[in-house]
Write a protein that holds these residues in place. Structure first.
Motif, PDB file in Angstrom:
ATOM      1  N   ASP A  75       0.842  -1.192   0.000  1.00  0.00           N
ATOM      2  CA  ASP A  75       0.000   0.000   0.000  1.00  0.00           C
ATOM      3  C   ASP A  75       0.884   1.251   0.000  1.00  0.00           C
ATOM      4  OD1 ASP A  75      -1.800   2.047   0.453  1.00  0.00           O
ATOM      5  OD2 ASP A  75      -2.555   1.243   2.349  1.00  0.00           O
ATOM      6  N   PRO A  76       0.795   2.098  -1.035  1.00  0.00           N
ATOM      7  CA  PRO A  76       1.645   3.283  -1.111  1.00  0.00           C
ATOM      8  C   PRO A  76       1.433   4.253   0.049  1.00  0.00           C
ATOM      9  CG  PRO A  76       0.333   3.039  -3.123  1.00  0.00           C
ATOM     10  CD  PRO A  76      -0.062   1.944  -2.193  1.00  0.00           C
ATOM     11  N   LEU A  77       0.211   4.309   0.567  1.00  0.00           N
ATOM     12  CA  LEU A  77      -0.045   5.173   1.717  1.00  0.00           C
ATOM     13  C   LEU A  77       0.727   4.669   2.926  1.00  0.00           C
ATOM     14  CD1 LEU A  77      -1.519   7.471   3.174  1.00  0.00           C
ATOM     15  CD2 LEU A  77      -3.402   5.865   3.592  1.00  0.00           C
ATOM     16  N   TRP A  78       0.636   3.373   3.199  1.00  0.00           N
ATOM     17  CA  TRP A  78       1.342   2.809   4.351  1.00  0.00           C
ATOM     18  C   TRP A  78       2.860   2.928   4.166  1.00  0.00           C
ATOM     19  CZ3 TRP A  78       0.807   2.198   9.190  1.00  0.00           C
ATOM     20  CH2 TRP A  78       1.753   1.463   9.893  1.00  0.00           C
ATOM     21  N   ALA A  79       3.349   2.691   2.954  1.00  0.00           N
ATOM     22  CA  ALA A  79       4.790   2.800   2.699  1.00  0.00           C
ATOM     23  C   ALA A  79       5.272   4.227   2.938  1.00  0.00           C
ATOM     24  CB  ALA A  79       5.108   2.348   1.273  1.00  0.00           C
ATOM     25  N   THR A  80       4.482   5.203   2.531  1.00  0.00           N
ATOM     26  CA  THR A  80       4.861   6.602   2.745  1.00  0.00           C
ATOM     27  C   THR A  80       4.803   6.961   4.224  1.00  0.00           C
ATOM     28  OG1 THR A  80       4.131   7.214   0.528  1.00  0.00           O
ATOM     29  CG2 THR A  80       4.313   8.991   2.140  1.00  0.00           C
ATOM     30  N   ILE A  81       3.790   6.485   4.911  1.00  0.00           N
ATOM     31  CA  ILE A  81       3.723   6.713   6.363  1.00  0.00           C
ATOM     32  C   ILE A  81       4.947   6.101   7.039  1.00  0.00           C
ATOM     33  CG2 ILE A  81       2.464   6.062   8.470  1.00  0.00           C
ATOM     34  CD1 ILE A  81      -0.144   6.393   6.787  1.00  0.00           C
ATOM     35  N   ALA A  82       5.335   4.910   6.618  1.00  0.00           N
ATOM     36  CA  ALA A  82       6.525   4.258   7.185  1.00  0.00           C
ATOM     37  C   ALA A  82       7.772   5.088   6.931  1.00  0.00           C
ATOM     38  CB  ALA A  82       6.676   2.856   6.601  1.00  0.00           C
ATOM     39  N   ARG A  83       7.914   5.639   5.724  1.00  0.00           N
ATOM     40  CA  ARG A  83       9.085   6.473   5.410  1.00  0.00           C
ATOM     41  C   ARG A  83       9.095   7.704   6.289  1.00  0.00           C
ATOM     42  NH1 ARG A  83      10.833  11.226   1.857  1.00  0.00           N
ATOM     43  NH2 ARG A  83       8.968  11.936   2.782  1.00  0.00           N
ATOM     44  N   LEU A  84       7.954   8.374   6.383  1.00  0.00           N
ATOM     45  CA  LEU A  84       7.898   9.602   7.177  1.00  0.00           C
ATOM     46  C   LEU A  84       8.113   9.323   8.659  1.00  0.00           C
ATOM     47  CD1 LEU A  84       4.962  11.364   5.322  1.00  0.00           C
ATOM     48  CD2 LEU A  84       7.408  11.899   5.165  1.00  0.00           C
ATOM     49  N   ALA A  85       7.575   8.220   9.165  1.00  0.00           N
ATOM     50  CA  ALA A  85       7.803   7.848  10.570  1.00  0.00           C
ATOM     51  C   ALA A  85       9.275   7.525  10.802  1.00  0.00           C
ATOM     52  CB  ALA A  85       6.935   6.654  10.943  1.00  0.00           C
ATOM     53  N   THR A  86       9.877   6.823   9.860  1.00  0.00           N
ATOM     54  CA  THR A  86      11.302   6.480   9.967  1.00  0.00           C
ATOM     55  C   THR A  86      12.154   7.738   9.974  1.00  0.00           C
ATOM     56  OG1 THR A  86      10.900   4.373   8.861  1.00  0.00           O
ATOM     57  CG2 THR A  86      13.161   5.165   8.872  1.00  0.00           C
ATOM     58  N   ASP A  87      11.870   8.641   9.044  1.00  0.00           N
ATOM     59  CA  ASP A  87      12.619   9.902   9.003  1.00  0.00           C
ATOM     60  C   ASP A  87      12.394  10.715  10.272  1.00  0.00           C
ATOM     61  OD1 ASP A  87      13.529   9.223   6.465  1.00  0.00           O
ATOM     62  OD2 ASP A  87      12.180  10.586   5.414  1.00  0.00           O
ATOM     63  N   GLY A  88      11.163  10.712  10.768  1.00  0.00           N
ATOM     64  CA  GLY A  88      10.862  11.447  11.993  1.00  0.00           C
ATOM     65  C   GLY A  88      11.581  10.888  13.207  1.00  0.00           C
ATOM     66  N   LEU A  89      11.667   9.564  13.286  1.00  0.00           N
ATOM     67  CA  LEU A  89      12.399   8.941  14.386  1.00  0.00           C
ATOM     68  C   LEU A  89      13.878   9.318  14.314  1.00  0.00           C
ATOM     69  CD1 LEU A  89      12.434   6.999  16.824  1.00  0.00           C
ATOM     70  CD2 LEU A  89      13.037   5.217  15.199  1.00  0.00           C
ATOM     71  N   TRP A  90      14.427   9.257  13.099  1.00  0.00           N
ATOM     72  CA  TRP A  90      15.837   9.643  12.923  1.00  0.00           C
ATOM     73  C   TRP A  90      16.046  11.078  13.402  1.00  0.00           C
ATOM     74  CZ3 TRP A  90      17.873  13.622  10.020  1.00  0.00           C
ATOM     75  CH2 TRP A  90      19.262  13.661   9.965  1.00  0.00           C
ATOM     76  N   PHE A  91      15.155  11.972  12.995  1.00  0.00           N
ATOM     77  CA  PHE A  91      15.236  13.375  13.369  1.00  0.00           C
ATOM     78  C   PHE A  91      15.178  13.540  14.887  1.00  0.00           C
ATOM     79  CE2 PHE A  91      13.383  17.610  13.986  1.00  0.00           C
ATOM     80  CZ  PHE A  91      14.189  18.387  13.156  1.00  0.00           C
TER      81      PHE A  91
END
Length: 172
Positions: free
Chosen positions: A127-143
């Motif tokens: 699901d592209p929505l879930w994949a994008t949420i995962a990317r943004l959550a991953t980037d947010g955690l890194w930040f």
């Protein structure tokens, strides 16, 4: 060696201390030797961004190649690399800060890579929505971790990782 020295200066002393003289000294090379590879500070920072982008891309690609499950393999590789692989010791925040304060235009290459990566997320067989949420959550955690902005403890981080990885395993 030169790029690592530059990154260390930004990390340890701040962007304002990133000078060609300081980098030459930290890298234990002559200023002339440094200028041969990087004629000015902007090209040095550009080299830092390019190396960071190349190394991260190679790390993710290696993980993609080793993932046996087709659907979501790119998303999982990105998550794994950001959570546990590439981020350690990469000085990513130092490099990005140096580029931002030297010349924001130096971020163009990594911005273009992120657009390519986003395309990969959206076309990864999940699901592209879930994949994008995962990317943004991953980037947010890194930040949050890099800047000390209330990062989760290790137990919660592991739970977040598992949830994100589970979310990018299901085919769309």
């Amino acid at each position: 060696m030169i790029l690592q020295a530059a990154s260390s200066i930004v990390r340890d002393q701040g962007v304002e201390h990133l000078t060609l003289e300081a980098v030459a000294k930290a890298a234990n090379v002559s200023k002339g030797g440094l200028l041969y590879h990087f004629p000015n500070k902007e090209q040095l920072v550009s080299g830092m961004v390019d190396e960071l982008t190349r190394n991260f891309t190679e790390d993710v690609q290696s993980r993609v190649e080793h993932d046996q499950q087709q659907a979501g393999k790119w998303s999982r590789a990105y998550i794994e690399s950001t959570f546990y692989g590439f981020g350690e010791g990469s000085d990513m925040n130092s490099v990005l800060a140096a580029a931002l304060f030297t010349n924001p235009g130096l971020l163009t290459n990594i911005q273009e890579k992120y657009a390519e990566w986003q395309h990969n997320f959206e076309n990864d067989g999940v699901d592209p929505l879930w994949a994008t949420i995962a990317r943004l959550a991953t980037d947010g955690l890194w930040f949050a971790e890099k800047f000390g902005l209330a990062p989760p403890d290790l137990e919660l981080k592991e739970r977040i990782y598992k949830e994100l990885m589970d979310g990018v395993k299901e085919e769309k």
